[in-house]
Write a protein that holds these residues in place. Structure first.
Motif, mmCIF file in Angstrom:
data_model
loop_
_atom_site.group_PDB
_atom_site.id
_atom_site.type_symbol
_atom_site.label_atom_id
_atom_site.label_comp_id
_atom_site.label_asym_id
_atom_site.label_seq_id
_atom_site.Cartn_x
_atom_site.Cartn_y
_atom_site.Cartn_z
ATOM 1 N N SER A 20 39.291 -15.093 0.178
ATOM 2 C CA SER A 20 39.547 -14.489 1.490
ATOM 3 C C SER A 20 38.234 -14.338 2.247
ATOM 4 C CB SER A 20 40.216 -13.119 1.338
ATOM 5 O OG SER A 20 39.361 -12.223 0.646
ATOM 6 N N ALA A 21 38.334 -14.291 3.547
ATOM 7 C CA ALA A 21 37.137 -14.197 4.384
ATOM 8 C C ALA A 21 36.429 -12.858 4.206
ATOM 9 C CB ALA A 21 37.507 -14.400 5.850
ATOM 10 N N SER A 22 37.204 -11.763 4.066
ATOM 11 C CA SER A 22 36.620 -10.430 3.866
ATOM 12 C C SER A 22 36.883 -9.973 2.439
ATOM 13 C CB SER A 22 37.233 -9.437 4.857
ATOM 14 O OG SER A 22 38.639 -9.369 4.677
ATOM 15 N N LEU A 23 35.859 -9.415 1.814
ATOM 16 C CA LEU A 23 35.968 -8.986 0.422
ATOM 17 C C LEU A 23 36.730 -7.662 0.342
ATOM 18 C CD1 LEU A 23 32.321 -9.770 -0.756
ATOM 19 C CD2 LEU A 23 34.359 -11.141 -1.136
ATOM 20 N N SER A 24 37.701 -7.624 -0.561
ATOM 21 C CA SER A 24 38.458 -6.396 -0.773
ATOM 22 C C SER A 24 37.723 -5.484 -1.736
ATOM 23 C CB SER A 24 39.848 -6.726 -1.322
ATOM 24 O OG SER A 24 39.729 -7.274 -2.619
ATOM 25 N N LYS A 25 38.191 -4.238 -1.806
ATOM 26 C CA LYS A 25 37.568 -3.265 -2.714
ATOM 27 C C LYS A 25 37.734 -3.694 -4.155
ATOM 28 C CE LYS A 25 37.252 1.696 -3.552
ATOM 29 N NZ LYS A 25 37.751 3.044 -3.180
ATOM 30 N N ASP A 26 38.897 -4.281 -4.479
ATOM 31 C CA ASP A 26 39.144 -4.747 -5.850
ATOM 32 C C ASP A 26 38.192 -5.885 -6.215
ATOM 33 O OD1 ASP A 26 41.158 -2.909 -6.162
ATOM 34 O OD2 ASP A 26 42.763 -4.309 -5.601
ATOM 35 N N ASP A 27 37.940 -6.771 -5.260
ATOM 36 C CA ASP A 27 37.015 -7.880 -5.524
ATOM 37 C C ASP A 27 35.610 -7.352 -5.808
ATOM 38 O OD1 ASP A 27 39.010 -9.745 -5.139
ATOM 39 O OD2 ASP A 27 38.576 -9.990 -2.996
ATOM 40 N N LEU A 28 35.158 -6.434 -4.973
ATOM 41 C CA LEU A 28 33.829 -5.858 -5.172
ATOM 42 C C LEU A 28 33.737 -5.119 -6.499
ATOM 43 C CD1 LEU A 28 33.223 -4.477 -1.564
ATOM 44 C CD2 LEU A 28 32.074 -6.435 -2.614
ATOM 45 N N LYS A 57 21.760 -9.828 -3.373
ATOM 46 C CA LYS A 57 22.143 -10.516 -2.138
ATOM 47 C C LYS A 57 23.635 -10.341 -1.847
ATOM 48 C CE LYS A 57 21.775 -15.008 0.123
ATOM 49 N NZ LYS A 57 21.351 -16.426 -0.020
ATOM 50 N N PHE A 58 24.451 -10.395 -2.915
ATOM 51 C CA PHE A 58 25.908 -10.310 -2.754
ATOM 52 C C PHE A 58 26.325 -8.933 -2.236
ATOM 53 C CE2 PHE A 58 30.200 -9.517 -4.404
ATOM 54 C CZ PHE A 58 30.872 -10.644 -3.943
ATOM 55 N N PHE A 59 25.704 -7.860 -2.778
ATOM 56 C CA PHE A 59 26.089 -6.485 -2.420
ATOM 57 C C PHE A 59 25.226 -5.885 -1.306
ATOM 58 C CE2 PHE A 59 27.728 -6.593 -6.854
ATOM 59 C CZ PHE A 59 29.055 -6.275 -6.581
ATOM 60 N N SER A 60 24.372 -6.683 -0.688
ATOM 61 C CA SER A 60 23.412 -6.135 0.274
ATOM 62 C C SER A 60 24.090 -5.424 1.452
ATOM 63 C CB SER A 60 22.510 -7.264 0.797
ATOM 64 O OG SER A 60 23.297 -8.254 1.446
ATOM 65 N N LYS A 61 25.268 -5.864 1.846
ATOM 66 C CA LYS A 61 25.952 -5.266 2.994
ATOM 67 C C LYS A 61 26.955 -4.185 2.585
ATOM 68 C CE LYS A 61 25.512 -9.446 5.786
ATOM 69 N NZ LYS A 61 26.220 -10.513 6.525
ATOM 70 N N GLU A 104 23.864 0.731 -3.834
ATOM 71 C CA GLU A 104 23.232 1.888 -4.468
ATOM 72 C C GLU A 104 23.565 1.942 -5.953
ATOM 73 O OE1 GLU A 104 20.911 5.046 -5.082
ATOM 74 O OE2 GLU A 104 21.019 3.876 -3.225
ATOM 75 N N LYS A 105 24.824 1.659 -6.272
ATOM 76 C CA LYS A 105 25.220 1.634 -7.688
ATOM 77 C C LYS A 105 24.475 0.531 -8.447
ATOM 78 C CE LYS A 105 29.944 3.437 -7.189
ATOM 79 N NZ LYS A 105 31.380 3.106 -7.372
ATOM 80 N N LEU A 106 24.300 -0.605 -7.780
ATOM 81 C CA LEU A 106 23.602 -1.726 -8.415
ATOM 82 C C LEU A 106 22.143 -1.366 -8.685
ATOM 83 C CD1 LEU A 106 23.923 -4.741 -9.255
ATOM 84 C CD2 LEU A 106 23.030 -5.329 -6.995
ATOM 85 N N VAL A 107 21.501 -0.715 -7.716
ATOM 86 C CA VAL A 107 20.113 -0.289 -7.905
ATOM 87 C C VAL A 107 20.013 0.679 -9.077
ATOM 88 C CG1 VAL A 107 18.210 1.010 -6.868
ATOM 89 C CG2 VAL A 107 19.444 -0.687 -5.515
ATOM 90 N N TRP A 121 14.066 -5.982 0.221
ATOM 91 C CA TRP A 121 15.372 -6.023 0.876
ATOM 92 C C TRP A 121 15.626 -4.727 1.662
ATOM 93 C CZ3 TRP A 121 18.313 -10.420 0.652
ATOM 94 C CH2 TRP A 121 19.564 -10.355 1.278
ATOM 95 N N VAL A 122 15.294 -3.606 1.031
ATOM 96 C CA VAL A 122 15.485 -2.312 1.697
ATOM 97 C C VAL A 122 14.553 -2.190 2.891
ATOM 98 C CG1 VAL A 122 15.248 0.185 1.404
ATOM 99 C CG2 VAL A 122 16.314 -1.183 -0.394
ATOM 100 N N LEU A 123 13.316 -2.690 2.768
ATOM 101 C CA LEU A 123 12.352 -2.637 3.865
ATOM 102 C C LEU A 123 12.877 -3.403 5.082
ATOM 103 C CD1 LEU A 123 9.494 -1.932 4.933
ATOM 104 C CD2 LEU A 123 8.708 -4.083 3.904
ATOM 105 N N GLN A 124 13.387 -4.589 4.863
ATOM 106 C CA GLN A 124 13.894 -5.405 5.966
ATOM 107 C C GLN A 124 15.150 -4.797 6.584
ATOM 108 O OE1 GLN A 124 14.456 -9.363 4.432
ATOM 109 N NE2 GLN A 124 12.325 -9.545 3.758
ATOM 110 N N LYS A 125 15.969 -4.157 5.747
ATOM 111 C CA LYS A 125 17.271 -3.674 6.206
ATOM 112 C C LYS A 125 17.200 -2.262 6.801
ATOM 113 C CE LYS A 125 21.991 -3.255 4.376
ATOM 114 N NZ LYS A 125 22.173 -1.808 4.373
#
Length: 650
Positions: free
Chosen positions: A468-476, A504-508, A514-517, A543-547
């Protein structure tokens, strides 16, 4: 020392006077030559002269002699232009430089007897200048280094090619084989030499009209004629030994085919004798027998088919338990790809069937993971070129899939094979099957394979993105759980690229990022904050600096630096970030840079480079007081301050 140097310089007087008299060098240039040579001579007379001292002296003499030769040519050319009857007479200056260089080489090898490279330079210089000392130097180096096969080969080649002395070359080769019986190169070169000798004799008889052809395979007539023109010196009467080899002294009687067979028979006998000796000396070497086969294929000998069959049977008997033998044997059935494209399809398929039969036989005898790996690589090599040139690529791909399936059923699936198996489905566009296969391998016996986990996560990311174009909560959630599973299975150093992919995948996705970090921090804490996590931590901070900007980046790097024993690389990355701000006038950047330096030095206080960087920062953006304070603290703290750059030098 001075007396010896002066004596050696006085011996050069005649040469230098001759150079000046002939107008090659001026008096000023000769004075410079004397000065240079005096310096070199003193360096050689030191208690422990270096190898480079000798080589530098030799290089200088070679360059000087080259310049002398050029100027000599120029003077001779002027003689010819002026139509004078002057002629250049050979004198002491023409040979003095060569003799001096030889003497320096002699002194060098006496000092460094064990340096093979130096001996080879000495030999090459003698050969290039055709000096009679060559034979003496060869005898010396062989006496000092009888266990170096290359020296025996070099000496034999010189006798064979330069002196045309086959008996001496043969004696050297045989002496070398007694000294180095386990040298493959010696056995192979000995065989090449003997066959080359026979080939020269046969070509000579053909040039004299007494015989036809050479020992080379058919279709080489043009090369034979060229060889005859380039080797006129060989067309001389045969000595007694050569006449015996030829099979008689009658050059005009008898049938021509019988003469050809005599040479081929002799070559076959020589080949068999040397081959048997080589195999007896090195019975465990498969590469040696391959090289003998290559020579046999390049040479036209009597009973060559019988010899090939005998070698192949012996190889199968001795190496049937080695996977590399079967891989070589199977690939022997396939011709080169460039030739393959021009062949009929039926012939190509026949060759492939023969190769497959060999691999199948091998799997019955050696059913190992390595054998399956060779088999799979064979089909991959066949498929890649055929993909663009044949409609059979799909059929070949199915054969490759069967190999992977068989490896799995036999319990021979390795990490590499599983990765190749799964990647093949991806290449074929069968994403769902690749996904299921990766999941099965990662949950099975290969659960600790980092390459498979990286592949599996990348497949899952691709799958949810395509779904799907947008990721669902279950996918994440599914991807994040997979990453948590990875953190328990493989070390951070092995899965670093996987974590970078996840960042990169969870950057947005702020929550999951935060959980990944947090997961990364836990994994790095488990690993003691070693250098292995540097790329990962720096990627997160960047990544955090740029974002989110510098404030969030500072919060992030402080979390990494709070881990047990953070690495110096992480400190350096954070210092660089803050220093760049300090250099453009940011007070916060300077304050934070100092804090980071102090924190880093509390752990790595003996790192000279770190102190120097700190000092450099203070000198650029600090005050004279802070700069001096850092310097004197460094001098006081460092146990070895030899590498510390002082204030006067910075």
């Amino acid at each position: 020392m001075a007396d010896v140097v002066q004596f050696r310089l006085e011996r050069m007087v005649d040469e230098l006077d001759d150079l000046e008299r002939k107008g090659i060098f001026s008096r000023r240039e000769i004075a410079e030559i004397v000065k240079k040579r005096r310096n070199f001579e003193y360096r050689l007379k030191r208690p422990s002269p270096l190898k480079q001292d000798y080589l530098s002296y030799i290089d200088y003499e070679k360059q000087l002699d080259s310049l002398r030769a050029l100027r000599k040519k120029s003077i001779v050319r002027e003689f010819k232009k002026s139509n004078t009857h002057k002629k250049w007479k050979k004198s002491v200056s023409d040979i003095a430089s060569v003799i001096r260089t030889l003497e320096i080489y002699r002194l060098a090898v006496v000092r460094y007897k064990g340096d093979i490279d130096l001996w080879f330079r000495y030999l090459e210089f003698c050969r290039e200048h055709g000096h009679r000392r060559m034979k003496q130097v060869l005898a010396q180096v062989l006496r000092f280094h009888p266990k170096v096969p290359g020296l025996w080969i070099y000496a034999a080649a010189w006798e064979f090619d330069h002196n045309l002395n086959v008996s001496a070359a043969r004696a050297l080769m045989q002496s070398g084989l007694r000294a180095c019986p386990n040298s493959e190169d010696l056995w192979v070169e000995y065989l090449r030499m003997e066959l080359t000798y026979l080939n020269k004799l046969k070509a000579r008889k053909a040039a004299l009209g007494e015989d036809i052809g050479t020992l080379a395979p058919e279709g080489r007539d043009g090369e034979d004629n060229q060889w005859k023109e380039e080797n006129q010196d060989l067309f001389m009467p045969l000595n007694e030994e050569r006449e015996n080899v030829d099979g008689g002294t009658d050059s005009h009687g008898g049938d021509t085919e019988e003469k050809v067979d005599a040479f081929q028979e002799q070559g076959s006998s020589v080949f068999r004798t040397i081959y048997n000796g080589a195999v007896e000396s090195i019975p465990s070497s498969m590469s040696l027998r391959k090289r003998f086969l290559e020579i046999l294929n390049e040479t036209d000998l009597a009973h060559s088919d019988d010899l090939k069959e005998e070698i192949m049977e012996n190889m199968k008997k001795d190496f049937s338990s080695e996977e590399s033998y079967w891989d070589w044997l199977a690939r022997l059935q396939i011709v080169d790809f460039k030739i393959r494209m021009e062949m009929p399809k039926e012939f190509l398929l026949l060759q492939l069937n023969k190769a497959v039969q060999v691999y199948e036989e091998a799997l019955n005898i050696v059913p190992s993971a390595k054998m399956f790996s060779f088999y799979a690589r064979f089909w991959s090599d066949v498929i890649i070129p055929e993909r663009e040139h044949s409609e059979n690529s799909a059929d070949f791909t199915s054969h490759l899939l069967k190999v992977y399936e068989k490896a799995e059923s036999k319990g021979c699936m390795t990490e590499d094979l599983a990765h190749q198996y799964t990647s093949l489905f991806l290449q074929l566009g069968r994403l769902e099957e690749a996904r299921q296969l990766a999941e099965k391998f990662c949950n099975g016996e290969l659960s600790g394979a980092a390459k498979l986990w990286i592949l599996r996560v990348s497949i899952e990311m691709k799958w949810v993105t395509m779904k799907s174009a947008s990721l669902s909560k279950d996918d994440l959630q599914s991807i994040f759980k997979l990453m948590e599973c990875v953190s328990r299975k493989i070390a951070i150093s092995e899965g670093e690229s996987l974590w970078l992919m996840a960042i990169k995948f969870f950057s947005k996705q702020k929550e999951y990022f935060e959980k990944l970090v947090q997961s990364i921090l836990i994994v790095m804490a488990r690993g003691g904050g070693t250098e292995s996590g540097f790329a990962l931590s720096s990627a997160v901070v960047n990544w955090v600096l740029q974002k989110d900007g510098i404030q969030r980046a500072r919060e992030m790097y402080k979390r990494f630096l709070s881990l047990p024993h953070p690495s110096l690389s992480i400190y350096r990355h954070c210092i660089e970030l803050e220093s760049n701000l300090a250099f453009v006038g940011s007070k916060d950047g300077l304050v934070n840079s100092r804090k980071l330096y102090e924190s880093a030095l509390s752990i790595y206080d003996q790192n000279v480079e770190l102190w120097q960087d700190y000092y450099s920062l203070e000198k650029k953006v600090g005050t004279s007081e802070t700069t001096s304070a850092v310097y004197w603290r460094a001098r006081k703290t460092l146990k070895d301050g030899a590498g510390l750059v002082g204030p006067c030098n910075l």
